[in-house]
Design a protein around this motif. Structure first.
Motif, PDB file in Angstrom:
ATOM      1  N   LEU A  31       0.822  -1.211   0.000  1.00 54.75           N
ATOM      2  CA  LEU A  31       0.000   0.000   0.000  1.00 54.75           C
ATOM      3  C   LEU A  31       0.854   1.258   0.000  1.00 54.75           C
ATOM      4  N   ALA A  32       1.943   1.237   0.772  1.00 52.94           N
ATOM      5  CA  ALA A  32       2.835   2.383   0.837  1.00 52.94           C
ATOM      6  C   ALA A  32       3.440   2.675  -0.528  1.00 52.94           C
ATOM      7  N   GLN A  33       3.809   1.633  -1.228  1.00 54.78           N
ATOM      8  CA  GLN A  33       4.373   1.819  -2.564  1.00 54.78           C
ATOM      9  C   GLN A  33       3.301   2.287  -3.544  1.00 54.78           C
ATOM     10  N   GLN A  34       2.122   1.733  -3.446  1.00 53.44           N
ATOM     11  CA  GLN A  34       1.035   2.086  -4.366  1.00 53.44           C
ATOM     12  C   GLN A  34       0.623   3.550  -4.203  1.00 53.44           C
ATOM     13  N   PHE A  35       0.472   4.010  -2.955  1.00 56.84           N
ATOM     14  CA  PHE A  35      -0.018   5.361  -2.694  1.00 56.84           C
ATOM     15  C   PHE A  35       1.101   6.366  -2.430  1.00 56.84           C
ATOM     16  N   ASP A  36       2.364   5.923  -2.432  1.00 60.39           N
ATOM     17  CA  ASP A  36       3.523   6.774  -2.193  1.00 60.39           C
ATOM     18  C   ASP A  36       3.410   7.492  -0.846  1.00 60.39           C
ATOM     19  N   VAL A  37       3.120   6.694   0.184  1.00 57.27           N
ATOM     20  CA  VAL A  37       2.983   7.190   1.556  1.00 57.27           C
ATOM     21  C   VAL A  37       3.765   6.237   2.457  1.00 57.27           C
ATOM     22  N   HIS A  38       4.314   6.753   3.533  1.00 58.64           N
ATOM     23  CA  HIS A  38       5.083   5.923   4.467  1.00 58.64           C
ATOM     24  C   HIS A  38       4.140   4.946   5.192  1.00 58.64           C
ATOM     25  N   PRO A  39       4.596   3.716   5.436  1.00 56.41           N
ATOM     26  CA  PRO A  39       3.746   2.727   6.126  1.00 56.41           C
ATOM     27  C   PRO A  39       3.264   3.188   7.503  1.00 56.41           C
ATOM     28  N   ASN A  40       4.097   3.936   8.228  1.00 55.45           N
ATOM     29  CA  ASN A  40       3.657   4.443   9.538  1.00 55.45           C
ATOM     30  C   ASN A  40       2.474   5.386   9.398  1.00 55.45           C
TER      31      ASN A  40
END
Length: 74
Positions: A31-40
Motif C-alpha cells: 500500500l505504501a508503494q502504491q499510494f507513495d505514503v510511508h507505512p507508519n
C-alpha cells in the motif's frame, strides 16, 4: 540530499488509503508503494478510521436532536 516538500493529503485520499488498509488485501509495504505514503502514516490513518467509526453511526442521532419548540411563541 534534497528533502521532499511537505505534502498535505485530502481527507478523501486518507480515507481511501485507510480503507484499503482495513480491507487487508495488500500488505502495508504494498500500500505504501502504491499510494507513495510511508507505512507508519498508513497505520496512523487506519487507527484514526477505526477510532472514529463509531461516530459515523452515533452522529446521526446527535445531529437529529432538535431543540424543543416553544409552542406559546408560535
Amino acid at each position: 540530499m534534497s528533502k521532499r516538500p511537505r505534502r498535505n493529503h485530502s481527507p478523501a485520499f486518507k480515507a481511501k488509503v485507510a480503507l484499503a488498509a482495513v480491507k487487508g488485501e495488500k500488505t502495508l509495504a504494498e500500500l505504501a508503494q502504491q499510494f507513495d505514503v510511508h507505512p507508519n502514516q498508513i497505520t496512523q490513518w487506519k487507527a484514526q478510521l477505526l477510532d472514529g467509526a463509531a461516530d459515523v453511526f452515533g452522529a446521526e442521532k446527535a445531529g437529529a436532536a432538535t431543540p424543543p419548540v416553544d409552542v406559546r411563541t408560535l
